[in-house]
Design a protein around this motif. Structure first.
Motif, PDB file in Angstrom:
ATOM      1  N   LEU A  37       0.864  -1.271   0.020  1.00  0.00           N
ATOM      2  CA  LEU A  37       0.003  -0.110   0.039  1.00  0.00           C
ATOM      3  C   LEU A  37       0.822   1.225   0.024  1.00  0.00           C
ATOM      4  CD1 LEU A  37      -2.633   1.359   0.164  1.00  0.00           C
ATOM      5  CD2 LEU A  37      -2.359   1.209   2.787  1.00  0.00           C
ATOM      6  N   LEU A  38       1.907   1.378   0.824  1.00  0.00           N
ATOM      7  CA  LEU A  38       2.828   2.491   0.854  1.00  0.00           C
ATOM      8  C   LEU A  38       3.514   2.851  -0.541  1.00  0.00           C
ATOM      9  CD1 LEU A  38       4.394   2.115   4.272  1.00  0.00           C
ATOM     10  CD2 LEU A  38       2.468   3.706   3.774  1.00  0.00           C
ATOM     11  N   ASN A  39       3.982   1.563  -1.307  1.00  0.00           N
ATOM     12  CA  ASN A  39       4.592   1.630  -2.493  1.00  0.00           C
ATOM     13  C   ASN A  39       3.701   2.060  -3.533  1.00  0.00           C
ATOM     14  OD1 ASN A  39       6.908   0.652  -1.551  1.00  0.00           O
ATOM     15  ND2 ASN A  39       6.381  -1.646  -1.945  1.00  0.00           N
ATOM     16  N   VAL A  40       2.491   1.823  -3.355  1.00  0.00           N
ATOM     17  CA  VAL A  40       1.310   2.448  -4.446  1.00  0.00           C
ATOM     18  C   VAL A  40       1.186   3.773  -4.321  1.00  0.00           C
ATOM     19  CG1 VAL A  40      -1.196   1.943  -5.232  1.00  0.00           C
ATOM     20  CG2 VAL A  40       0.279  -0.049  -4.651  1.00  0.00           C
ATOM     21  N   GLY A  42       3.318   5.926  -2.919  1.00  0.00           N
ATOM     22  CA  GLY A  42       4.363   6.524  -3.049  1.00  0.00           C
ATOM     23  C   GLY A  42       4.341   6.953  -4.773  1.00  0.00           C
ATOM     24  N   GLU A  43       4.118   5.818  -5.496  1.00  0.00           N
ATOM     25  CA  GLU A  43       4.112   5.892  -7.082  1.00  0.00           C
ATOM     26  C   GLU A  43       3.001   7.076  -7.408  1.00  0.00           C
ATOM     27  OE1 GLU A  43       6.117   4.951  -9.224  1.00  0.00           O
ATOM     28  OE2 GLU A  43       7.267   3.808  -7.711  1.00  0.00           O
ATOM     29  N   ARG A  44       1.772   7.195  -6.710  1.00  0.00           N
ATOM     30  CA  ARG A  44       0.663   7.824  -7.011  1.00  0.00           C
ATOM     31  C   ARG A  44       1.023   9.341  -6.410  1.00  0.00           C
ATOM     32  NH1 ARG A  44      -5.353   6.428  -5.735  1.00  0.00           N
ATOM     33  NH2 ARG A  44      -4.766   4.970  -7.205  1.00  0.00           N
ATOM     34  N   PHE A  45       1.857   9.579  -5.297  1.00  0.00           N
ATOM     35  CA  PHE A  45       2.193  10.956  -4.756  1.00  0.00           C
ATOM     36  C   PHE A  45       3.259  11.517  -5.685  1.00  0.00           C
ATOM     37  CE2 PHE A  45       0.637   9.415  -0.376  1.00  0.00           C
ATOM     38  CZ  PHE A  45      -0.690   9.743  -0.714  1.00  0.00           C
ATOM     39  N   LYS A  46       4.063  10.585  -6.210  1.00  0.00           N
ATOM     40  CA  LYS A  46       5.099  11.220  -7.019  1.00  0.00           C
ATOM     41  C   LYS A  46       4.438  12.259  -8.250  1.00  0.00           C
ATOM     42  CE  LYS A  46       8.716   7.925  -6.375  1.00  0.00           C
ATOM     43  NZ  LYS A  46       9.646   6.759  -6.717  1.00  0.00           N
ATOM     44  N   ARG A  47       3.281  11.869  -8.792  1.00  0.00           N
ATOM     45  CA  ARG A  47       2.653  12.560  -9.781  1.00  0.00           C
ATOM     46  C   ARG A  47       2.166  13.793  -9.346  1.00  0.00           C
ATOM     47  NH1 ARG A  47       1.131   7.116 -11.203  1.00  0.00           N
ATOM     48  NH2 ARG A  47      -0.818   7.352 -10.324  1.00  0.00           N
ATOM     49  N   THR A  48       2.322  14.154  -8.059  1.00  0.00           N
ATOM     50  CA  THR A  48       1.412  15.137  -7.535  1.00  0.00           C
ATOM     51  C   THR A  48       2.526  15.992  -6.763  1.00  0.00           C
ATOM     52  OG1 THR A  48       0.709  14.044  -5.581  1.00  0.00           O
ATOM     53  CG2 THR A  48      -0.845  14.009  -7.546  1.00  0.00           C
ATOM     54  N   HIS A  49       2.226  17.226  -6.875  1.00  0.00           N
ATOM     55  CA  HIS A  49       3.115  18.176  -6.069  1.00  0.00           C
ATOM     56  C   HIS A  49       2.578  18.735  -4.748  1.00  0.00           C
ATOM     57  CE1 HIS A  49       6.318  21.162  -5.406  1.00  0.00           C
ATOM     58  NE2 HIS A  49       5.407  22.204  -5.194  1.00  0.00           N
ATOM     59  N   ASN A  50       2.610  18.010  -3.863  1.00  0.00           N
ATOM     60  CA  ASN A  50       1.806  18.161  -2.494  1.00  0.00           C
ATOM     61  C   ASN A  50       2.789  17.781  -1.523  1.00  0.00           C
ATOM     62  OD1 ASN A  50       0.242  18.227  -0.237  1.00  0.00           O
ATOM     63  ND2 ASN A  50      -1.528  17.874  -1.459  1.00  0.00           N
ATOM     64  N   LEU A  51       3.211  18.785  -0.531  1.00  0.00           N
ATOM     65  CA  LEU A  51       4.257  18.587   0.696  1.00  0.00           C
ATOM     66  C   LEU A  51       3.674  17.679   1.288  1.00  0.00           C
ATOM     67  CD1 LEU A  51       6.819  19.335   2.054  1.00  0.00           C
ATOM     68  CD2 LEU A  51       5.536  21.307   2.915  1.00  0.00           C
ATOM     69  N   TRP A  52       2.438  17.876   1.977  1.00  0.00           N
ATOM     70  CA  TRP A  52       2.025  16.981   2.980  1.00  0.00           C
ATOM     71  C   TRP A  52       1.762  15.497   2.826  1.00  0.00           C
ATOM     72  CZ3 TRP A  52       2.231  20.732   6.595  1.00  0.00           C
ATOM     73  CH2 TRP A  52       2.346  21.871   6.183  1.00  0.00           C
ATOM     74  N   ASP A  53       1.351  15.091   1.669  1.00  0.00           N
ATOM     75  CA  ASP A  53       1.052  13.526   1.515  1.00  0.00           C
ATOM     76  C   ASP A  53       2.469  12.900   1.359  1.00  0.00           C
ATOM     77  OD1 ASP A  53       1.773  14.724  -1.058  1.00  0.00           O
ATOM     78  OD2 ASP A  53      -0.172  14.065  -1.823  1.00  0.00           O
ATOM     79  N   ASP A  54       3.741  13.835   0.696  1.00  0.00           N
ATOM     80  CA  ASP A  54       4.777  13.173   0.601  1.00  0.00           C
ATOM     81  C   ASP A  54       5.449  12.868   2.007  1.00  0.00           C
ATOM     82  OD1 ASP A  54       4.453  12.885  -2.209  1.00  0.00           O
ATOM     83  OD2 ASP A  54       5.372  15.077  -2.519  1.00  0.00           O
ATOM     84  N   ALA A  55       5.129  13.852   2.911  1.00  0.00           N
ATOM     85  CA  ALA A  55       5.733  14.002   4.179  1.00  0.00           C
ATOM     86  C   ALA A  55       5.011  12.813   5.112  1.00  0.00           C
ATOM     87  CB  ALA A  55       5.613  15.459   4.799  1.00  0.00           C
ATOM     88  N   LEU A  57       3.734  10.127   4.027  1.00  0.00           N
ATOM     89  CA  LEU A  57       4.095   8.768   3.521  1.00  0.00           C
ATOM     90  C   LEU A  57       5.487   8.510   3.941  1.00  0.00           C
ATOM     91  CD1 LEU A  57       3.430   6.362   1.783  1.00  0.00           C
ATOM     92  CD2 LEU A  57       4.483   7.731  -0.128  1.00  0.00           C
ATOM     93  N   LEU A  58       6.543   9.371   3.778  1.00  0.00           N
ATOM     94  CA  LEU A  58       7.934   9.229   4.186  1.00  0.00           C
ATOM     95  C   LEU A  58       8.128   8.916   5.544  1.00  0.00           C
ATOM     96  CD1 LEU A  58       9.766  11.894   1.997  1.00  0.00           C
ATOM     97  CD2 LEU A  58       9.797   9.240   1.689  1.00  0.00           C
ATOM     98  N   ALA A  59       7.232   9.734   6.571  1.00  0.00           N
ATOM     99  CA  ALA A  59       7.486   9.439   7.904  1.00  0.00           C
ATOM    100  C   ALA A  59       6.747   8.158   8.508  1.00  0.00           C
ATOM    101  CB  ALA A  59       6.635  10.828   8.655  1.00  0.00           C
TER     102      ALA A  59
END
Length: 375
Positions: A37-40, A42-55, A57-59
């Motif tokens: 789920l985290l990998n999926v 992560g691939e989806r969040f790479k296509r968007t410019h959003n600081l919060w979802d990336d943070a 996910l990484l955390a």
């Protein structure tokens, strides 16, 4: 037949093995699903410019996996505890609560760190509105400190310690610590004032007329501020110093000033009005001169060997290197205007005027003295 009898003895002796096996299987499955789920995501969040979802996910990656294993291990221990009277399992419930709170605190600290790193990254700052690095760093430190303090207090409460007693002890001990570490506290509150008042930020060029402090701010800590001087030496200034000295911040200038005095020869006095008019016209037409600011070109002084006029104007840029390029261009054009009018820049001279009669008398006296000597 004998194998079934052996298996029957094993399961009858350890009835909790089946439940443990099921729990471990569930934990492994949940771990696998969480990773996918985290990998999926992560691939989806790479296509968007959003600081919060990336943070987030990484955390959440490592704390989520650890949380699954902690919860699973606690259930396994709980199953085993149901079939034994060992005293060691009495600490299971506090252990589970402490572990979950520690993992939650870890996640929140990582989340704050990832958000701070994202806000300070070039990718985010180049495509969004500018972010004040000093404010981001200050808020990040404050939030991380608050999370750690709250988690520690919650852990102490679950371990059976009274939070009110801890806070009371901290209040009494704080008085003693305050006297013993007054310099440390002065630097702490000095850093807090820097964060709140923001006389300068990371990356600003600062200097103090009261101290030999000048350079670029690299880091603002809770105890000291690191400044990189122009000869590339690191300068560490205690934050309490900034509450006692005046600090200039040239980085926040709106313009840079050109203030120069030019001397023309006295023999070119008749050409001076034309020179002044030509210089003023040149400055008004110069693309790098800010005409919204004061612009003055006037005859100023009868000097010892020159007729002085001064130039007072402001450039549009505040960049140090570009400012000197503009100033050089202006001064060279001023020199051209002076030469175009058939004049020249004055240099220090001394004029000696002598009376011809005095020269003649001096020569006669010198000749008479020579004749007497020869006789």
């Amino acid at each position: 037949m004998s194998m079934d009898w052996i298996k029957g003895i094993e399961f009858s002796s350890y009835p909790w093995l089946t439940e443990v096996f099921i729990v471990v299987l569930i934990v492994l499955t949940a771990n696998l699903l969480a990773g996918r789920l985290l990998n999926v995501l992560g691939e989806r969040f790479k296509r968007t410019h959003n600081l919060w979802d990336d943070a987030v996910l990484l955390a959440a990656r490592r704390p989520l996996v650890l949380l699954i294993w902690v919860v699973g291990a606690s259930h396994v221990l709980e199953i085993i505890a149901g079939s034994t009277d060992a005293d060691i399992f009495t600490a299971l419930q506090p252990f589970r609560a402490v572990a979950v709170m520690a993992i939650l605190g870890w996640f929140l600290v990582k989340l704050v760190h990832e958000i701070e790193a994202g806000l300070l990254s070039r990718e985010y700052s180049d495509s969004d509105e500018p972010i004040d690095q000093t404010t981001v760093m200050a808020l990040g430190k404050l939030v991380r400190s608050a999370v750690i303090i709250v988690v520690v207090l919650m852990i102490l409460q679950n371990l059976g310690y009274s939070i009110s007693g801890v806070l009371a002890f901290g209040g009494i001990g704080g008085i003693a610590v305050g006297f013993a570490a007054k310099d440390l506290l002065a630097n702490f509150f000095g850093g807090l004032m820097v964060y709140l008042d923001r006389p300068f930020s990371v990356g600003d060029w600062v200097r103090s007329p009261d101290k030999e402090i000048e350079g670029t701010v690299e880091n603002i800590g809770w105890r000291q501020t690191r400044i990189r001087t122009f000869d590339q030496r690191p300068l560490y200034v205690p934050n309490a110093t900034f509450t006692q000295i005046a600090v200039e911040n040239p980085s926040r200038m709106l313009n840079r000033r050109i203030y120069e005095t030019v001397g023309v020869r006295y023999e070119d006095a008749s050409k001076l009005p034309g020179i002044i008019s030509g210089v003023k016209t040149m400055l008004e037409a110069h693309p790098e001169i800010d005409l919204r600011k004061t612009l003055i070109v006037n005859f100023n002084k009868f000097n010892a060997s020159s007729l002085d006029f001064f130039i007072y104007t402001f450039t549009k840029t505040t960049q140090w290197v570009k400012y000197h390029e503009i100033k050089q261009d202006v001064l060279l054009k001023v020199l051209e205007i002076i030469h175009e009018h058939g004049a020249d820049v004055a240099f220090p001279t001394t004029t000696v005027k002598m009376d011809p009669l005095q020269i003649e008398n001096a020569a006669r006296q010198s000749g008479a003295a020579g004749d007497e000597k020869n006789a």
